[in-house]
Design a protein around this motif. Structure first.
Motif, PDB file in Angstrom:
ATOM      1  N   ARG A   1       0.203   8.034  -2.779  1.00  0.00           N
ATOM      2  CA  ARG A   1      -0.246   7.497  -1.488  1.00  0.00           C
ATOM      3  C   ARG A   1      -0.468   5.995  -1.580  1.00  0.00           C
ATOM      4  O   ARG A   1      -0.145   5.252  -0.663  1.00  0.00           O
ATOM      5  N   GLY A   2      -1.014   5.512  -2.693  1.00  0.00           N
ATOM      6  CA  GLY A   2      -1.278   4.092  -2.864  1.00  0.00           C
ATOM      7  C   GLY A   2      -0.042   3.256  -3.123  1.00  0.00           C
ATOM      8  O   GLY A   2      -0.077   2.030  -3.018  1.00  0.00           O
ATOM      9  N   SER A   3       1.075   3.894  -3.452  1.00  0.00           N
ATOM     10  CA  SER A   3       2.289   3.144  -3.769  1.00  0.00           C
ATOM     11  C   SER A   3       2.932   2.537  -2.532  1.00  0.00           C
ATOM     12  O   SER A   3       3.703   1.598  -2.633  1.00  0.00           O
ATOM     13  N   GLY A   4       2.621   3.098  -1.376  1.00  0.00           N
ATOM     14  CA  GLY A   4       3.239   2.599  -0.151  1.00  0.00           C
ATOM     15  C   GLY A   4       4.643   3.162   0.069  1.00  0.00           C
ATOM     16  O   GLY A   4       5.324   2.770   1.007  1.00  0.00           O
ATOM     17  N   ALA A   5       5.078   4.040  -0.812  1.00  0.00           N
ATOM     18  CA  ALA A   5       6.408   4.632  -0.671  1.00  0.00           C
ATOM     19  C   ALA A   5       6.439   5.542   0.545  1.00  0.00           C
ATOM     20  O   ALA A   5       5.448   6.184   0.881  1.00  0.00           O
ATOM     21  N   ARG A   6       7.552   5.571   1.209  1.00  0.00           N
ATOM     22  CA  ARG A   6       7.724   6.423   2.384  1.00  0.00           C
ATOM     23  C   ARG A   6       8.497   7.662   1.959  1.00  0.00           C
ATOM     24  O   ARG A   6       9.601   7.572   1.445  1.00  0.00           O
ATOM     25  N   PHE A   7       7.886   8.826   2.129  1.00  0.00           N
ATOM     26  CA  PHE A   7       8.520  10.081   1.773  1.00  0.00           C
ATOM     27  C   PHE A   7       8.959  10.794   3.031  1.00  0.00           C
ATOM     28  O   PHE A   7       8.179  10.943   3.974  1.00  0.00           O
TER      29      PHE A   7
END
Length: 80
Positions: A70-76
């Protein structure tokens, strides 16, 4: 081949006499069978015993990893 073709480049050497061989990936098709489709081999139960005592697999998420994702900012995107 000494005509400068691509096949000739596989065996060239550099100034230090180190081979400059190329690696070319090769895809191969393989047929895979389930054990139940093969005659003459023992069943899993015969080899490993009864599976009745084993627990069902439960997906166990780790909160620490969830926070990291969640903290990575990656969009899943989960889509079919």
């Amino acid at each position: 081949m000494a005509d400068g073709s691509e096949a000739d480049e596989e065996w060239r050497v550099d100034a230090d006499d180190t081979s400059l061989r190329r690696t070319i990936p090769l895809l191969c098709r393989h047929t895979v069978f389930h054990a139940s489709q093969i005659e003459g081999i023992p069943s899993l139960e015969a080899v490993y015993g009864s599976m009745a005592g084993l627990p069902d697999h439960v997906w166990d998420t780790e909160e620490r990893l969830e926070r990291l994702l969640r903290g990575s900012g990656a969009r899943f995107v989960h889509a079919g």
